[in-house]
Design an enzyme around this catalytic site. Structure first.
Site, PDB file in Angstrom:
ATOM      1  N   LYS A  39      26.489   6.422 -37.778  1.00 20.95           N
ATOM      2  CA  LYS A  39      26.001   5.418 -38.734  1.00 20.95           C
ATOM      3  C   LYS A  39      27.272   4.825 -39.345  1.00 20.95           C
ATOM      4  O   LYS A  39      27.931   5.476 -40.174  1.00 20.95           O
ATOM      5  CB  LYS A  39      25.134   6.127 -39.785  1.00 20.95           C
ATOM      6  N   GLU A 112      23.059   3.915 -35.450  1.00 21.95           N
ATOM      7  CA  GLU A 112      22.100   3.210 -36.302  1.00 21.95           C
ATOM      8  C   GLU A 112      22.862   2.214 -37.157  1.00 21.95           C
ATOM      9  O   GLU A 112      23.719   2.588 -37.964  1.00 21.95           O
ATOM     10  CB  GLU A 112      21.316   4.172 -37.212  1.00 21.95           C
ATOM     11  N   GLY A 113      22.530   0.934 -37.007  1.00 20.60           N
ATOM     12  CA  GLY A 113      23.133  -0.097 -37.843  1.00 20.60           C
ATOM     13  C   GLY A 113      22.599  -0.013 -39.261  1.00 20.60           C
ATOM     14  O   GLY A 113      21.947   0.948 -39.647  1.00 20.60           O
ATOM     15  N   ALA A 114      22.881  -1.035 -40.048  1.00 20.35           N
ATOM     16  CA  ALA A 114      22.370  -1.098 -41.420  1.00 20.35           C
ATOM     17  C   ALA A 114      21.755  -2.470 -41.625  1.00 20.35           C
ATOM     18  O   ALA A 114      22.430  -3.486 -41.485  1.00 20.35           O
ATOM     19  CB  ALA A 114      23.498  -0.852 -42.417  1.00 20.35           C
TER      20      ALA A 114
END
Ligand SMILES: [Mg+2]
Length: 232
Positions: A39, A112-114
């Site tokens: 992340k 996992e992007g944001a």
């Protein structure tokens, strides 16, 4: 050093990315794959289990939690703004380099992007830029509710126009729905099912799956390892 992986990104924030990432990781781990989890930056993790903790737990806790997410800021707003509120900035070099330790110990890295595809991760870098740098195909997540067809297609087309490959689209139930009403086309369950069928027809051969509320299994069989390994 493996370059296989998937970049999980939303059509917007709060659409169920982490739940989808955890389900993908769970399936890969169940197949005996050594999965890395990354992340690049997270914000506002004060309430309950952070995204990074959930990703790390799902992967069997390789390396360390600090390696899952090397940059954490407390205000639940866009990362560069959250960093600024703390008198600092997001380290953009680290955003890009933080994946390297995972590539060294994993067969496949789930990132996992944001926020959404064009949400900022640093002062100049957006999710789309980081996915490009990593060379990873996207898993595009949207909330399984009215508007999913338009939101998902907008993100898929923008991703493709940006030179990214779309591995899959997942409609994620962020709230419980009454599945016994799925035959009512105007019910939440009916809308979700019809949206997934509609998107699958428009996007073929890109797989479109649904993930029920807090579920760990997708509505259809998807070979995530093949999608993660597929070179372009
Ligand atoms: Mg998340």
């Amino acid at each position: 050093m493996s370059h296989a992986g998937l970049f999980v990104v939303g059509t917007d924030t709060g659409v169920g990315k982490t739940t989808v990432a955890v389900a993908v990781i769970g399936q890969l781990v169940g197949q005996g794959v050594r999965v890395g989890v990354y992340k690049p930056v997270s914000t506002g993790s004060a309430d309950g289990l952070s995204d990074s903790q959930r990703l790390w737990d799902a992967s069997g806790r390789p390396l360390s939690l600090a390696k899952v997410c090397p940059q954490v800021f407390s205000l639940a707003i866009a990362p560069p703004h959250s960093a600024r509120a703390e008198g600092t900035t997001v380290n953009q070099r680290l955003l890009l380099d933080g994946i390297v330790p995972w590539r060294q110990v994993s067969q496949c890295v789930v990132v996992e992007g944001a926020g959404g595809l064009f949400s900022p991760l640093g002062d100049t870098l957006l999710n789309v830029d980081v996915a490009h740098d990593f060379g990873l195909p996207l898993v595009i997540v949207d909330a399984a509710r009215l508007g999913a067809i338009g939101r998902s297609l907008a993100t898929v087309r923008a991703a493709q126009a940006s030179g990214l490959r779309v591995a899959a689209v997942v409609l994620s139930h962020t709230h419980p729905v009454d599945v016994s009403r799925a035959n009512d086309p105007a019910s939440d369950a009916g809308i979700a099912r019809a949206s997934a069928i509609d998107l699958a027809a428009r996007l073929a051969p890109i797989p479109v799956a649904m993930l029920a509320y807090k579920a760990q299994q997708f509505s259809q069989e998807i070979d995530w390892l093949a999608l993660a390994s597929c070179e372009r």
